[in-house]
Each structure stands twice: as C-alpha cells, then as structure tokens.
Design a protein around this motif. Structure first.
Motif, PDB file in Angstrom:
ATOM      1  N   ASP A   1      18.406  54.374  28.371  1.00  0.00           N
ATOM      2  CA  ASP A   1      18.922  55.601  27.776  1.00  0.00           C
ATOM      3  C   ASP A   1      19.242  55.333  26.315  1.00  0.00           C
ATOM      4  O   ASP A   1      19.840  54.307  25.990  1.00  0.00           O
ATOM      5  N   PHE A   2      18.828  56.226  25.440  1.00  0.00           N
ATOM      6  CA  PHE A   2      19.137  56.112  24.020  1.00  0.00           C
ATOM      7  C   PHE A   2      19.152  57.509  23.433  1.00  0.00           C
ATOM      8  O   PHE A   2      18.544  58.436  23.986  1.00  0.00           O
ATOM      9  N   PHE A   3      19.867  57.682  22.323  1.00  0.00           N
ATOM     10  CA  PHE A   3      19.936  58.999  21.706  1.00  0.00           C
ATOM     11  C   PHE A   3      20.388  58.915  20.257  1.00  0.00           C
ATOM     12  O   PHE A   3      20.779  57.866  19.770  1.00  0.00           O
ATOM     13  N   THR A   4      20.306  60.055  19.604  1.00  0.00           N
ATOM     14  CA  THR A   4      20.718  60.191  18.212  1.00  0.00           C
ATOM     15  C   THR A   4      22.246  60.170  18.112  1.00  0.00           C
ATOM     16  O   THR A   4      22.946  60.317  19.116  1.00  0.00           O
ATOM     17  N   PRO A   5      22.820  60.015  16.916  1.00  0.00           N
ATOM     18  CA  PRO A   5      24.273  59.922  16.780  1.00  0.00           C
ATOM     19  C   PRO A   5      24.995  61.153  17.326  1.00  0.00           C
ATOM     20  O   PRO A   5      24.637  62.290  17.017  1.00  0.00           O
ATOM     21  N   VAL A   6      26.007  60.882  18.126  1.00  0.00           N
ATOM     22  CA  VAL A   6      26.818  61.961  18.678  1.00  0.00           C
ATOM     23  C   VAL A   6      28.165  62.056  17.963  1.00  0.00           C
ATOM     24  O   VAL A   6      28.853  63.076  18.039  1.00  0.00           O
ATOM     25  N   VAL A   7      28.540  60.991  17.257  1.00  0.00           N
ATOM     26  CA  VAL A   7      29.749  60.975  16.422  1.00  0.00           C
ATOM     27  C   VAL A   7      29.386  60.304  15.102  1.00  0.00           C
ATOM     28  O   VAL A   7      28.376  59.616  14.991  1.00  0.00           O
ATOM     29  N   ASP A   8      30.226  60.488  14.104  1.00  0.00           N
ATOM     30  CA  ASP A   8      29.956  59.923  12.787  1.00  0.00           C
ATOM     31  C   ASP A   8      30.315  58.448  12.691  1.00  0.00           C
ATOM     32  O   ASP A   8      29.728  57.715  11.898  1.00  0.00           O
ATOM     33  N   ASP A   9      31.271  57.996  13.482  1.00  0.00           N
ATOM     34  CA  ASP A   9      31.692  56.601  13.441  1.00  0.00           C
ATOM     35  C   ASP A   9      30.649  55.725  14.138  1.00  0.00           C
ATOM     36  O   ASP A   9      30.347  55.913  15.318  1.00  0.00           O
ATOM     37  N   ALA A  10      30.087  54.758  13.404  1.00  0.00           N
ATOM     38  CA  ALA A  10      28.983  53.947  13.924  1.00  0.00           C
ATOM     39  C   ALA A  10      29.413  53.114  15.125  1.00  0.00           C
ATOM     40  O   ALA A  10      28.672  53.000  16.113  1.00  0.00           O
ATOM     41  N   TYR A  11      30.580  52.506  15.063  1.00  0.00           N
ATOM     42  CA  TYR A  11      31.060  51.674  16.168  1.00  0.00           C
ATOM     43  C   TYR A  11      31.262  52.510  17.426  1.00  0.00           C
ATOM     44  O   TYR A  11      30.845  52.119  18.533  1.00  0.00           O
ATOM     45  N   ASP A  12      31.876  53.685  17.280  1.00  0.00           N
ATOM     46  CA  ASP A  12      32.076  54.554  18.437  1.00  0.00           C
ATOM     47  C   ASP A  12      30.748  55.039  19.010  1.00  0.00           C
ATOM     48  O   ASP A  12      30.595  55.145  20.236  1.00  0.00           O
ATOM     49  N   TRP A  13      29.792  55.348  18.134  1.00  0.00           N
ATOM     50  CA  TRP A  13      28.474  55.758  18.637  1.00  0.00           C
ATOM     51  C   TRP A  13      27.862  54.652  19.497  1.00  0.00           C
ATOM     52  O   TRP A  13      27.316  54.906  20.575  1.00  0.00           O
ATOM     53  N   GLY A  14      27.959  53.417  19.045  1.00  0.00           N
ATOM     54  CA  GLY A  14      27.436  52.308  19.836  1.00  0.00           C
ATOM     55  C   GLY A  14      28.118  52.192  21.180  1.00  0.00           C
ATOM     56  O   GLY A  14      27.465  51.960  22.210  1.00  0.00           O
ATOM     57  N   ARG A  15      29.433  52.350  21.183  1.00  0.00           N
ATOM     58  CA  ARG A  15      30.171  52.277  22.455  1.00  0.00           C
ATOM     59  C   ARG A  15      29.754  53.392  23.404  1.00  0.00           C
ATOM     60  O   ARG A  15      29.572  53.175  24.612  1.00  0.00           O
ATOM     61  N   ILE A  16      29.627  54.594  22.860  1.00  0.00           N
ATOM     62  CA  ILE A  16      29.271  55.756  23.688  1.00  0.00           C
ATOM     63  C   ILE A  16      27.863  55.598  24.261  1.00  0.00           C
ATOM     64  O   ILE A  16      27.627  55.844  25.455  1.00  0.00           O
ATOM     65  N   ALA A  17      26.916  55.198  23.410  1.00  0.00           N
ATOM     66  CA  ALA A  17      25.537  55.061  23.866  1.00  0.00           C
ATOM     67  C   ALA A  17      25.420  53.998  24.951  1.00  0.00           C
ATOM     68  O   ALA A  17      24.670  54.156  25.924  1.00  0.00           O
TER      69      ALA A  17
END
Length: 342
Positions: free
Chosen positions: A80-96
């Motif tokens: 599973d992968f996707f485009t940014p869902v939040v602006d914070d890069a670290y949080d996006w990595g955690r969410i993905a």
C-alpha cells in the motif's frame, strides 16, 4: 527533548499535500473501475494453483494475499502506498506505514518484513523531507515489530510513499471478508471522518491532531482481540469508506449488512468539515458505487457522504463483538439490498 526547527526548515515551509492531486487513500482508483480492471483475473490465478496453496487471492478483494506453506503455516503479502495526506513529512511516513501494516492485521496476521516504496520529485522537494518520510515509516514498523530492509525509489513528479509487507498467519485462524454469517454484529474499531478532515487540512493547512493520532494507531490490538474472540470475518476501512468496505464484505459473504448510522462514531470536527464542503472526489465515487446496491432512504445525503468518507489508515470492520469497539450494525440474511442504512 522536543525537536526544534527554524522557520526556514523544509519541514516548516513545505506543504507536501500541495504536491499531490489527491491525498492518502482518497487517491485510489475508484472501486468500480478497479473491479473492471481485475475482472476475470482471479479465475486465471486459480488455474495456476492446482495444489490449492493460494488461500486468498483476487476473488473477493481481500486485504492481503495468503499462500499456505508446506509446513502448514501461511505467508501473506500486501502493499500500500499513496500521496501525502498531511503536510508533515514524518507524520506522513508514520501514517503510510500504519496503513500498509493494517492489511496484515485485517487478515489476522503478524507483519514480519517490509520494504519501502518511495516516489520523489527530487528536483522539486528537498531530500531531507524524503528522509523524514522514511524515518516515520521505520518508527511505525519498529513499533509493530516488523523489520524494514531496503525497498525501491523512483524520481516521480508526485511524491508517494508506502510499504510492501510480508507477514505470517495461521491458515486456520484467518480473518476474511467472505466469512460473515447472518446474526453477527458489526464492530468498528476507529471513528470515521478522516477523509473530510484530511481534505480540510489540504485546503487550509489547519492541523487536526486527533486525525493524525487515529491514522498512526496500529490495528494490531483490534486484530488480536478479534482472534482471541474466535472471530473469522473482518476487513479494514480505508479508501472505499465504511459503506464501500461493508458492501464488499457483505457481497463476498452472501449476506446483507445493516448499518446503524446513529451508532457510528466520528472524529471531532468531521461534521463541521462536511458542512464546509470538504468532501473528496473519492468519497463521492464511493457513494455512487454502492448506491445501486443499498437502501439509503433512512439517511440524508450528507450522512451518506460521511458513511462513504474515504478513510486513510482507518480501523477494522469486524463481524462480531470485540472489547472497546462500538457495534455499528449487524449481518442479516441476504435481502433485496446488499447494504441497508437505518
């Protein structure tokens, strides 16, 4: 000590969501179009499996594929992968990462090994941000007890991140979407509203910590609770919304899913975001997909949109009761509609 960043730090100055046409699981190919692409491929896969080692494949759109090993255990694989869902890069990595690992938990498995999938516009966005994305994914995988080793990266005009995950599962204790039976309650382990809050974040830059907390929370405990209760039917609620995933589960199981709209929990701010018009195209496509198979007469169009809201790293929808999760409906013998909302 808390991390301190200067006002000119890339983490502060770059809004990642502005580099993506969609956000998170809302950027999925619409479910109806995807099913058309996959039509007939499941049967072709089964023909190539005369020994019956493939326990779960393409047929019902389960969350991961499962293959039985000679020693009687089973391995499952998903990505599973996707485009940014939040602006914070670290949080996006955690969410993905949490979202990719969720597919394993939704099948009753334990993640063992993952590899990174990274697409990055290297001439546009700082590589420091890519490092933060990867760091977020590593930290979430570590919390899950899952190794991350290597992966693949490409130069791409649009940033994307996720994981390909391999896990282990007991083939006799699988959670599947086709194992629902009439009379079972439906439990939902995370509140809805992630889609409309993420859309508002993308449009305005407002940050919603409650949404980030839900999206980064692993579904491990929910899966363990379902297995401990002896349950066999579940799916996770992501880009196709509660209605889309409930429809897929009920269709695969040959039952009708009754959803009690008054029992469905929502994140704070979700209804306000809906009223302000922050509804993604993915959510509207979800509702259009299930509408011909559903009785929606008891709810308003706005309520139906919230129930179809495209979630990112949402919870599990489980056929059965598990501690701490609200019961939001039940499975009934197949009637005129596959979905009934009351």
């Amino acid at each position: 000590m808390a991390e301190v960043t200067s006002p000119t730090s890339p983490r502060e100055s770059v809004r990642l969501t502005q580099y993506a046409h969609g956000g998170g699981c809302a950027c999925k190919i619409p479910p109806g179009e995807l099913e058309e692409v996959l039509r007939g491929l499941g049967a072709a896969v089964q023909v190539r499996d005369p020994a019956g080692e493939l326990l779960v494949g393409l047929d019902d759109g389960d969350d991961a594929s499962v293959v039985r090993l000679p020693d009687g255990t089973a391995v499952l694989a998903t990505t599973d992968f996707f485009t940014p869902v939040v602006d914070d890069a670290y949080d996006w990595g955690r969410i993905a990462a949490a979202n990719a690992l969720s597919d394993v938990y939704a099948m009753g498995g334990r993640p063992l090994l993952a590899v990174n999938l990274l697409a990055w516009p290297r001439g546009v966005l700082p590589l420091e941000l890519a490092r933060e994305v990867l760091r977020g994914g590593l930290d979430t995988a570590a919390a899950a007890g899952c190794h991350v080793a290597g992966g693949h990266s490409v130069d791409d005009p649009e940033p994307k991140y996720g994981l390909a995950v391999t896990g282990l599962v007991d083939p006799d204790r699988l959670l599947r979407s086709d194992a629902g039976k009439p009379g079972l309650p439906l439990s939902l382990t995370k509140p809805l509203g992630l889609g409309v809050l993420n859309s508002r974040h993308k449009a305005t830059g407002e940050v919603f910590p409650q949404a980030v907390e839900v999206m980064t929370r692993l579904n491990r405990e929910a899966a363990e609770a379902a297995l401990a209760a002896g349950l066999t039917c579940a799916t996770d609620v992501t880009g196709f919304g509660l209605l889309g995933h409930a429809y897929k589960l009920a269709r695969a199981s040959g039952v009708t899913a009754l959803i009690d709209a008054t029992a469905v929990p929502y994140l704070d701010g979700a209804r306000q975001a809906l009223r302000a018009g922050y509804v993604s195209g993915g959510t509207r496509r979800n509702l259009a997909w299930v509408r011909p198979h559903s009785d929606l007469s008891a709810v308003s169009e706005d309520e139906a949109l919230l129930l179809a809201d495209a979630q990112t790293s949402g919870g599990l929808l489980v056929a059965g009761e598990i501690p701490g999760a609200p019961v939001v409906g039940e499975l009934l013998p197949r009637g005129e509609h596959v979905l009934v909302i009351r």
